[in-house]
Structure formats: structure tokens, C-alpha cells
Design a protein around this motif. Structure first.
Motif, PDB file in Angstrom:
ATOM      1  N   GLY A 229       7.744  10.135   1.254  1.00 22.06           N
ATOM      2  CA  GLY A 229       6.196  10.233   1.162  1.00 22.06           C
ATOM      3  C   GLY A 229       5.482   9.500   0.162  1.00 22.06           C
ATOM      4  N   ASP A 230       6.177   9.692  -1.214  1.00 19.00           N
ATOM      5  CA  ASP A 230       5.992   8.867  -2.280  1.00 19.00           C
ATOM      6  C   ASP A 230       7.290   8.839  -3.032  1.00 19.00           C
ATOM      7  N   GLY A 231       7.446   7.915  -3.925  1.00 13.33           N
ATOM      8  CA  GLY A 231       8.829   7.828  -4.698  1.00 13.33           C
ATOM      9  C   GLY A 231       9.033   6.368  -4.987  1.00 13.33           C
ATOM     10  N   GLY A 232      10.189   6.324  -6.039  1.00 14.11           N
ATOM     11  CA  GLY A 232      10.500   5.047  -6.408  1.00 14.11           C
ATOM     12  C   GLY A 232      11.949   5.151  -6.998  1.00 14.11           C
TER      13      GLY A 232
ATOM     14  N   GLY B  63       6.736   3.381  -6.416  1.00  7.67           N
ATOM     15  CA  GLY B  63       7.024   2.089  -6.440  1.00  7.67           C
ATOM     16  C   GLY B  63       6.342   1.418  -7.955  1.00  7.67           C
ATOM     17  N   THR B  64       5.114   1.598  -7.873  1.00  7.16           N
ATOM     18  CA  THR B  64       4.192   1.532  -8.874  1.00  7.16           C
ATOM     19  C   THR B  64       4.817   1.902 -10.258  1.00  7.16           C
ATOM     20  N   ALA B  65       5.000   3.221 -10.137  1.00  3.70           N
ATOM     21  CA  ALA B  65       5.767   3.952 -11.366  1.00  3.70           C
ATOM     22  C   ALA B  65       7.172   3.152 -11.793  1.00  3.70           C
TER      23      ALA B  65
ATOM     24  N   VAL C 175       9.455 -10.705 -10.338  1.00  3.86           N
ATOM     25  CA  VAL C 175       9.606 -11.418  -9.231  1.00  3.86           C
ATOM     26  C   VAL C 175       9.540 -10.244  -8.045  1.00  3.86           C
ATOM     27  N   VAL C 176       8.575 -10.888  -7.152  1.00  4.53           N
ATOM     28  CA  VAL C 176       8.295  -9.996  -5.919  1.00  4.53           C
ATOM     29  C   VAL C 176       9.164 -10.581  -4.758  1.00  4.53           C
ATOM     30  N   HIS C 177      10.028  -9.933  -4.225  1.00  2.00           N
ATOM     31  CA  HIS C 177      10.673 -10.407  -2.805  1.00  2.00           C
ATOM     32  C   HIS C 177       9.684  -9.952  -1.753  1.00  2.00           C
TER      33      HIS C 177
ATOM     34  N   ILE D 131       0.534 -13.212  -4.387  1.00  2.00           N
ATOM     35  CA  ILE D 131       0.697 -12.273  -3.049  1.00  2.00           C
ATOM     36  C   ILE D 131       1.640 -11.100  -3.356  1.00  2.00           C
ATOM     37  N   THR D 132       0.802  -9.915  -3.480  1.00  2.00           N
ATOM     38  CA  THR D 132       1.640  -8.869  -3.764  1.00  2.00           C
ATOM     39  C   THR D 132       0.762  -7.405  -3.586  1.00  2.00           C
ATOM     40  N   ASP D 133       1.306  -6.516  -3.610  1.00  2.00           N
ATOM     41  CA  ASP D 133       0.701  -5.042  -3.780  1.00  2.00           C
ATOM     42  C   ASP D 133       0.132  -4.815  -4.944  1.00  2.00           C
ATOM     43  N   GLN D 134      -0.909  -4.327  -5.267  1.00  2.00           N
ATOM     44  CA  GLN D 134      -1.437  -3.910  -6.515  1.00  2.00           C
ATOM     45  C   GLN D 134      -0.591  -3.121  -7.480  1.00  2.00           C
TER      46      GLN D 134
ATOM     47  N   GLU E 252      12.861  -7.348 -10.735  1.00  2.00           N
ATOM     48  CA  GLU E 252      12.650  -7.441  -9.406  1.00  2.00           C
ATOM     49  C   GLU E 252      11.900  -6.312  -8.578  1.00  2.00           C
ATOM     50  N   ASP E 253      10.685  -6.787  -8.129  1.00  2.00           N
ATOM     51  CA  ASP E 253       9.993  -5.904  -7.332  1.00  2.00           C
ATOM     52  C   ASP E 253      10.612  -6.005  -5.784  1.00  2.00           C
ATOM     53  N   CYS E 254      11.370  -4.869  -5.401  1.00  2.00           N
ATOM     54  CA  CYS E 254      12.260  -4.930  -4.010  1.00  2.00           C
ATOM     55  C   CYS E 254      11.271  -3.789  -3.246  1.00  2.00           C
ATOM     56  N   ALA E 255      10.230  -3.475  -3.530  1.00  4.08           N
ATOM     57  CA  ALA E 255       9.446  -2.437  -2.667  1.00  4.08           C
ATOM     58  C   ALA E 255       9.451  -2.754  -0.948  1.00  4.08           C
ATOM     59  N   GLN E 256       9.439  -4.257  -0.899  1.00  2.21           N
ATOM     60  CA  GLN E 256       9.489  -4.406   0.608  1.00  2.21           C
ATOM     61  C   GLN E 256      10.857  -5.274   1.043  1.00  2.21           C
ATOM     62  N   SER E 257      11.767  -4.907   0.202  1.00  2.00           N
ATOM     63  CA  SER E 257      13.064  -5.908   0.493  1.00  2.00           C
ATOM     64  C   SER E 257      14.231  -4.856   0.349  1.00  2.00           C
TER      65      SER E 257
ATOM     66  N   PHE F 120      12.435  -0.178  -6.499  1.00  2.00           N
ATOM     67  CA  PHE F 120      11.906   0.154  -5.253  1.00  2.00           C
ATOM     68  C   PHE F 120      11.042   1.155  -4.860  1.00  2.00           C
ATOM     69  N   SER F 121      10.387   1.047  -3.807  1.00  2.00           N
ATOM     70  CA  SER F 121       9.139   2.067  -3.406  1.00  2.00           C
ATOM     71  C   SER F 121       9.839   2.887  -2.120  1.00  2.00           C
ATOM     72  N   THR F 122       9.522   4.255  -2.108  1.00  5.53           N
ATOM     73  CA  THR F 122       9.693   4.921  -0.876  1.00  5.53           C
ATOM     74  C   THR F 122       8.552   5.780  -0.614  1.00  5.53           C
ATOM     75  N   ASN F 123       7.120   4.948  -0.729  1.00  3.23           N
ATOM     76  CA  ASN F 123       6.285   5.399  -0.167  1.00  3.23           C
ATOM     77  C   ASN F 123       6.104   5.327   1.382  1.00  3.23           C
ATOM     78  N   ASP F 124       5.253   5.987   2.050  1.00  5.26           N
ATOM     79  CA  ASP F 124       5.304   6.121   3.347  1.00  5.26           C
ATOM     80  C   ASP F 124       5.389   4.971   4.551  1.00  5.26           C
ATOM     81  N   PHE F 125       5.042   3.628   3.815  1.00 13.39           N
ATOM     82  CA  PHE F 125       4.962   2.601   4.588  1.00 13.39           C
ATOM     83  C   PHE F 125       6.244   1.673   4.594  1.00 13.39           C
ATOM     84  N   LYS F 126       7.433   2.049   3.800  1.00  7.87           N
ATOM     85  CA  LYS F 126       8.443   0.984   3.242  1.00  7.87           C
ATOM     86  C   LYS F 126       9.618   1.321   4.179  1.00  7.87           C
ATOM     87  N   HIS F 127      10.749   0.607   3.931  1.00  6.79           N
ATOM     88  CA  HIS F 127      11.905   0.780   5.155  1.00  6.79           C
ATOM     89  C   HIS F 127      12.193   2.253   5.271  1.00  6.79           C
TER      90      HIS F 127
HETATM   91  C1  PLP Z   1       4.513  -0.858  -2.043  1.00 11.97           C
HETATM   92  C2  PLP Z   1       4.536  -1.838  -3.148  1.00 11.97           C
HETATM   93  C3  PLP Z   1       4.519  -1.410  -4.480  1.00 11.97           C
HETATM   94  C4  PLP Z   1       3.893  -0.261  -4.856  1.00 11.97           C
HETATM   95  O1  PLP Z   1       4.665   0.925  -4.415  1.00 11.97           O
HETATM   96  P1  PLP Z   1       3.906   2.402  -4.308  1.00 11.97           P
HETATM   97  O2  PLP Z   1       5.209   3.281  -4.088  1.00 11.97           O
HETATM   98  O3  PLP Z   1       3.201   2.136  -3.358  1.00 11.97           O
HETATM   99  O4  PLP Z   1       3.381   2.583  -5.677  1.00 11.97           O
HETATM  100  C5  PLP Z   1       4.842  -2.554  -5.452  1.00 11.97           C
HETATM  101  N1  PLP Z   1       4.889  -3.774  -4.777  1.00 11.97           N
HETATM  102  C6  PLP Z   1       5.040  -4.200  -3.767  1.00 11.97           C
HETATM  103  C7  PLP Z   1       5.446  -5.608  -3.304  1.00 11.97           C
HETATM  104  C8  PLP Z   1       4.823  -3.311  -2.779  1.00 11.97           C
HETATM  105  O5  PLP Z   1       4.956  -3.554  -1.373  1.00 11.97           O
END
Ligand code: PLP
Length: 422
Positions: free
Chosen positions: A203-206, A72-74, A142-144, A96-99, A168-173, A192-199
Motif C-alpha cells: 500500500g505504502d511503506g519503505g 520510500g520518501t520517508a 544516487v537514483v537507480h 530525473i526522479t520522483d519527487q 542509494e534510492d532503489c525505489a525503482q530497482s 526502498f519503497s513499497t508504494n502501490d506502483f513498485k515491484h
Molecule cells: C517511488 C519513488 C520514491 C518515493 O517512494 P514513495 O513510497 O512513493 O514515497 C522515491 N524515489 C523514487 C525514484 C521513486 O520511484
């Protein structure tokens, strides 16, 4: 409520049955992975798993074009690069967001500028965004947050007025909606992010969406995720005008992604129902401020975060959190420990070790109080985990737990007076 002794004081726990669990991966993912390996290539441009993954994603989102990335960072870095964010450009975003939201800005040698948030949706306050615009502003990122859509109409209007790109940062949305439209399809790019903690997880991805659907722009985004190599129909051109990273997704991730995407609508439905039920169950409680959605907002609840109204409760946020945990309801005080600009990196204005570049290009500092609402949100919030495997009974238990703890701390003693009161 009054009569019940809190578990923290020796009473009975509210939650005695464990939360629902389940398996995220199964035979569907295995089948796709086997097929990927049987292709005898794991390269996205020669195999068809990443291509199919994106095709399915585009169908689900009703869009023409998207690009897969390694995280998602990528995805966010690629969108920023394609948006033309370069040395000294300012990018307005949320504190208030992810790094991962910030990394690409600084690697492009842009300057993160933080706008304040709405106290109840935890998303960008359009007025604050407008106030932060300068001649150097290039984009709004914009972070959702947590599944909840930001108020996009006024943000898009501001962007249009000033000729800014919107990412739009939709990693969580995933599949969150704003006035009937899916978030990630409204700005210029959705990430979008497909890291292991997302919906969904690979594994990792975006993924980056290219919402203009414009072929030339799509090629630029595509190349920016692949060293700026231009790969079209089996050919590759290496006329490199400027720097771009290698953020390619592999066929293994694409394969898992195909199977995960099929599960996404159900995952989102379950989480939405769970989150909405909790709000309904606590909205009348004195001292408790449930999250709100912007007008026309529909949330896919990555987590659930409510706030305490400290003036109505005779306890600190930490005491509330602890008491709730003792009732068998896992929770965390706040989300990230502090707003992102309070981390040493911003306080020292040091993106690269022993250098103040690119911060030295800007007069911007990051003092405490820069975004007072955002700081207050993190000081007063309680975050609950959400999972598609949680049951209706789990939701009812969580509601009973919050009601019991809030009921106790609004009934005992007098309202805040002592030193230990936050
Ligand atoms: C998880 C997340 C990211 C980064 O995604 P990665 O796949 O971990 O690099 C970026 N922004 C938000 C809001 C996130 O929650």
C-alpha cells in the motif's frame, strides 16, 4: 516494413490480443494480515510482522540491518537525517526522479544540487557528480532509475575522496545488480519503497538499509524513523537531542510485505526477461536508441524507456508515440514532464510557502540547461509500461509495433525539414 500501413493511417493494428494481467495479492497476504490482527497489536515494536519482514529482506539482500518506514520518501529522509544532512548542506542527486527523492533533502533544510546523466543509462554521470562538489557537499543521493543500476564504482570513489555519504534510492530497482552486488548494499544506506506502483506493494511503506552493519549507526537510523525515541528490547528512551519525524511502518504493512517479498524474485525475473527481450528486438533499428546498462549492470525494469534519434526519423516524438499507441502498444512520451529543477518550486526557490529558506543559504539557481543531457533525455524518450504479468507474446508484439512505426518514419519522405519536425 515499408508495405505495412500504420494503424494511425487506417492499417491493421499490430496488437490485437490484450496484455497479460494478474493478481498481485492472494491468500498468502490474507493469512499474514489475519495473523497480524490476531496479535492484538499493530505496533511494530510489540508485534512481529515488521520485524519478520525486515529479517526476510535482510536475508534476501545478504545484509545485517535495516529499518522499516512509512514510505520510500520517508526512507530517504531517514537516511539523510542519519547521514547528518542538516541546514545548508548540499546533496548531489539526479534531475530525473520522483519527487520523493527531494522531499527529505529540503525538510532537512539541505540544498539539492543536480548533476547530469548518462544519455543512455539515464543515471548519474560520475564526472558531472565530481564537477558539482563544493566544501558544502555532504552526500550523494544516487537514483537507480527504472531498475537500472547507476555506475557505482566511480561514484563511491568520489565519495571516499571527499568524505561524503552515499545514499542509494532503489525505489525503482529491487534486486538490480551492479558487478554482482545488489544495489542498495553498496553505499552507506539503500532506500526502498513499497508504494502501490513498485515491484512489491504494501500500500505504502519503505525500507532503509544500514550497510555498515554498525550497531550505533543502526540505532540512529532506527530512532530517526520514530521521533528519535530509542526503543530497545521493550524499553523506550526519550532523550531527544534533535528533531526526527515519525515514519513508522505498521504491522499491517509488514504482514503484506512478508508475503510480497516471497514473490519478489519471480517478479524481477519476469520483468528482466521482458525488458531484455525488447532491447534485443529493437537494437538494430535506425532511429531507435534502446536503453543501455552500465558495465556490470543487471536491470529489474520497473519501466522500459528508449529514445528516438530525431535526426533519423521523419516524425516528432509525439507523432511516434501516437502512432505506436494506435498499433495497440501503450506508451508515454517521456517520463516526468520536465527535469525536476524546472518545477515552480525550484524556479521560485520556494520550499516552504512564502519563504525562500533554505535556498537563501545557497547561491545556487536552477536555470534551464543546468543538466542538458537530462533535459534531452526527457525530450526524446518513449516509455513503455512493464509488468511481471506480460507474456513473451506481448514482448514480441511490442517489438513488432516499434519496428513497424520506426520503419515507416525512416522510409517516408525526406529527413527532418518541416516546422512540425521536432
Ligand atoms: C517511488 C519513488 C520514491 C518515493 O517512494 P514513495 O513510497 O512513493 O514515497 C522515491 N524515489 C523514487 C525514484 C521513486 O520511484
Amino acid at each position: 516494413m515499408k508495405g505495412e500501413t500504420l494503424a494511425i493511417h487506417g492499417g491493421e493494428k499490430v496488437k490485437t490480443k490484450s496484455f497479460g494481467t494478474g493478481r498481485r495479492f492472494g491468500t498468502e497476504e490474507l493469512k499474514e494480515l489475519r495473523e497480524a490482527l490476531e496479535q492484538n497489536t499493530l505496533f511494530y515494536h510489540t508485534g512481529n510482522k515488521v520485524t519478520t519482514f525486515l529479517k526476510r529482506f535482510n536475508e534476501l539482500y545478504g545484509i545485517q540491518r535495516s529499518v522499516a518506514t512509512s514510505s520510500g520518501t520517508a526512507a530517504i529522509h531517514v537516511a539523510l537525517g542519519a547521514a547528518g544532512v542538516s541546514v545548508g548542506d548540499e546533496v548531489i542527486t539526479s534531475p530525473i526522479t520522483d519527487q520523493g527523492t527531494l522531499i527529505g533533502i529540503l525538510y532537512q533544510n539541505g540544498i539539492p544540487v543536480f548533476a547530469d546523466l548518462d544519455p543512455r543509462t539515464y543515471n548519474l554521470d560520475p564526472q558531472s557528480v565530481a564537477d558539482r562538489i563544493t566544501p558544502k557537499t555532504k552526500a550523494i543521493l544516487v537514483v537507480h532509475l527504472a531498475g537500472s543500476p547507476a555506475d557505482m564504482d566511480p561514484i563511491m570513489a568520489i565519495a571516499r575522496r571527499h568524505g561524503l555519504k552515499v545514499i542509494e534510492d532503489c525505489a525503482q530497482s529491487y534486486l538490480a545488480r551492479y558487478k554482482g552486488r545488489l544495489v542498495g548494499t553498496i553505499g552507506d544506506y539503500g532506500c526502498f519503497s513499497t508504494n502501490d506502483f513498485k515491484h512489491i506493494s504494501t500500500g505504502d511503506g519503505g525500507i532503509v538499509t544500514v550497510n555498515s552493519g554498525n550497531e550505533e549507526e543502526y540505532r540512529m537510523v532506527h530512532a530517526f524513523a520514530d521521533k528519535n525515541y530509542q526503543r530497545w528490547q521493550g524499553e523506550v528512551f526519550r532523550d531527544l537531542d534533535y528533531l526526527a519525524p515519525n515514519y513508522r511502518m505498521t504491522e499491517l504493512q509488514g504482514a503484506v510485505g512478508i508475503a510480497q517479498l516471497k514473490k519478489l524474485p519471480d517478479i524481477v525475473r519476469q520483468r528482466h526477461r521482458y525488458g531484455e527481450r525488447i532491447t534485443e528486438g529493437i537494437r538494430d533499428l535506425p532511429g531507435i536508441l534502446p536503453p543501455r546498462l552500465c558495465d556490470g549492470g543487471w536491470s529489474s525494469y520497473w519501466f522500459y524507456m528508449f529514445r528516438l534519434d530525431q535526426s533519423r526519423l521523419n516524425c516528432s516524438r509525439e507523432q511516434f508515440s501516437e502512432a505506436l499507441r494506435e498499433e495497440g502498444i501503450p506508451n508515454h512520451p517521456g517520463y516526468i514532464p520536465q527535469v525536476v529543477y524546472q518545477q515552480p518550486m525550484f524556479q521560485k526557490r520556494q520550499a516552504y510557502l512564502n519563504s525562500d529558506f533554505p535556498f537563501d543559504l545557497s547561491g545556487r539557481a536552477y536555470p534551464g540547461g543546468l543538466c542538458p543531457v537530462a533535459e534531452h533525455i526527457l525530450e526524446t524518450a518513449i516509455r513503455l509500461p512493464v509488468s511481471e504479468f506480460f507474456t513473451e507474446e506481448d514482448a514480441e508484439d511490442v517489438i513488432r509495433g516499434i519496428r513497424k512505426v520506426a520503419g515507416f518514419y525512416t522510409s517516408v519522405g525526406s529527413y527532418p525539414s518541416g516546422n512540425d519536425v521536432y
